[in-house]
Enzyme design. Structure first.
Site, PDB file in Angstrom:
ATOM      1  N   ARG A 105       0.860  -1.176   0.000  1.00  0.00           N
ATOM      2  CA  ARG A 105       0.000   0.000   0.000  1.00  0.00           C
ATOM      3  C   ARG A 105       0.899   1.229   0.000  1.00  0.00           C
ATOM      4  NH1 ARG A 105      -3.300  -2.916  -1.492  1.00  0.00           N
ATOM      5  NH2 ARG A 105      -5.409  -3.309  -0.696  1.00  0.00           N
TER       6      ARG A 105
ATOM      7  N   GLU B 107      -3.400   8.268  -5.051  1.00  0.00           N
ATOM      8  CA  GLU B 107      -3.728   7.554  -6.285  1.00  0.00           C
ATOM      9  C   GLU B 107      -5.028   8.103  -6.866  1.00  0.00           C
ATOM     10  OE1 GLU B 107      -3.783   3.332  -5.566  1.00  0.00           O
ATOM     11  OE2 GLU B 107      -1.713   3.299  -4.857  1.00  0.00           O
TER      12      GLU B 107
ATOM     13  N   HIS C 228      -1.110   0.780 -10.017  1.00  0.00           N
ATOM     14  CA  HIS C 228      -1.809  -0.090  -9.066  1.00  0.00           C
ATOM     15  C   HIS C 228      -2.559  -1.215  -9.799  1.00  0.00           C
ATOM     16  CE1 HIS C 228      -3.707  -0.175  -4.786  1.00  0.00           C
ATOM     17  NE2 HIS C 228      -3.491  -1.399  -5.255  1.00  0.00           N
ATOM     18  N   ILE C 229      -1.765  -2.069 -10.463  1.00  0.00           N
ATOM     19  CA  ILE C 229      -2.343  -3.136 -11.288  1.00  0.00           C
ATOM     20  C   ILE C 229      -1.976  -4.522 -10.757  1.00  0.00           C
ATOM     21  CG2 ILE C 229      -2.410  -1.737 -13.383  1.00  0.00           C
ATOM     22  CD1 ILE C 229       0.156  -3.335 -14.262  1.00  0.00           C
ATOM     23  N   GLY C 230      -1.683  -4.618  -9.450  1.00  0.00           N
ATOM     24  CA  GLY C 230      -1.196  -5.880  -8.900  1.00  0.00           C
ATOM     25  C   GLY C 230      -2.009  -7.101  -9.268  1.00  0.00           C
ATOM     26  N   SER C 231      -3.333  -6.986  -9.227  1.00  0.00           N
ATOM     27  CA  SER C 231      -4.190  -8.142  -9.520  1.00  0.00           C
ATOM     28  C   SER C 231      -4.844  -8.053 -10.892  1.00  0.00           C
ATOM     29  CB  SER C 231      -5.296  -8.242  -8.459  1.00  0.00           C
ATOM     30  OG  SER C 231      -6.140  -7.091  -8.503  1.00  0.00           O
TER      31      SER C 231
END
Length: 322
Positions: free
Chosen positions: A237, A266, A285-288
């Site tokens: 985070r 963000e 913020h594209i982790g998943s």
């Protein structure tokens, strides 16, 4: 009568069909994210909310007198006011486990990209400035056989450790609020106090959840403990890192490079100093964010919501609300 549900973003059709079987649903269809004010207007007679990152505050809950359940299409839930939800008896759920491997893949992607300067060299080629015989000033850093320090050895941390240990022959250490002997034995990783891990690691991956204790866990003192050749990766985070201290560490070459998927603000402001640095790889913020993983997350969230509204125990209740 079916319970009324509001969903803040588009869904895969099979997930929407599943929800329609059990609920009366309304889905935000705007071409931008719904604002807090717009969401509040839509919650006056809603019993269930399915959301991905929208702030669920006490003020929002005041606009939703019938709300009984909030289903997060995410592992994290720091955007939920848990005290306000608990006071109202609102069930909160999330989607752990589903995205572990996908986020671990991204952490390794950032490590490799920062180490081999992929974004920087991509721009070199695109700009037409690639000339034969580039010198050492554009050399990268080896990942294989280097030392990786992982801060936060949860499920995703373990998945990262496995990839690093068995895929790249890395020497893996970890810091966690409690030791994990079974993980140490299974993966051949070692526990280190935080200061030792920071001082000795070639790569440092931050994978801790955001709590009051972990806010700005990594700041100027921690960056100053790192090697000047260290590469720092954050896929946890944004608020776990003091971003001003990180910018200074990158600008002054206190550390070599960084790879980030999360930020204190963000989306990132256009005047954020990170955007001017060439020794940091930046992702939104594209982790998943793969089709398969996001679809699985949405279905888990939908099942959580239906179970909560029909009086069954959802599979993944937020621990603090149990």
């Amino acid at each position: 009568m079916k319970p009324k549900v509001y969903i803040t973003s588009k869904l895969p059709e099979d997930v929407a069909d599943y929800l329609r079987q059990h609920c009366e649903i309304e889905i935000w269809d705007g071409d931008r994210a719904i604002t807090g004010e717009e969401l509040a207007e839509r919650l006056t007679d809603v019993e269930g909310l399915m959301t991905s990152g929208n702030k669920v505050s006490e003020r929002l809950l005041q606009s939703a007198p019938k709300l009984r359940a909030v289903s997060n299409v995410s592992v994290g839930y720091n955007h939920n006011d848990l005290s306000a939800m608990k006071a109202r008896g609102i069930i909160g759920t999330h989607t752990p486990y589903v995205l572990d491997d996908t986020v671990a893949d991204l952490a390794l992607t950032l490590m490799l990209s920062a180490a081999r300067r992929v974004a920087e060299l991509d721009q070199l080629v695109r700009s037409g400035n690639w000339q034969r015989g580039l010198g050492e000033q554009l050399f990268g850093t080896d990942v294989h056989h280097a030392k990786l320090g992982i801060i936060g050895m949860g499920r995703i941390g373990e998945a990262i450790a496995k990839r690093a240990k068995f895929g790249f022959d890395m020497d893996v250490a970890y810091y966690n609020r409690s030791r994990k002997p079974a993980t140490e034995e299974k993966l051949g990783v070692v526990y280190q106090p935080l200061d030792e891990l920071l001082a000795e690691s070639d790569f440092i991956v931050l994978m801790t959840p955001l709590t009051p204790e972990t806010k700005h866990l990594i700041g100027r003192p921690q960056f100053e403990r790192m090697k000047s050749s260290a590469i720092f990766i954050n896929v946890s985070r944004g608020d776990t890192v003091d971003e001003k201290a990180l910018i200074e560490a990158l600008r002054s070459k206190t550390i070599r490079a960084a790879g980030l998927d999360v930020y204190e603000q963000e989306p990132v402001s256009p005047d954020n100093e990170l955007l001017s640095l060439d020794n940091v790889v930046l992702l939104p913020h594209i982790g998943s964010a793969t089709h398969a993983t996001r679809n699985r997350m949405a279905m888990v969230a939908a099942r959580n919501l239906v179970d909560a509204l029909y009086g069954r125990e959802p599979q993944y209740v937020i621990p603090e609300l149990k």
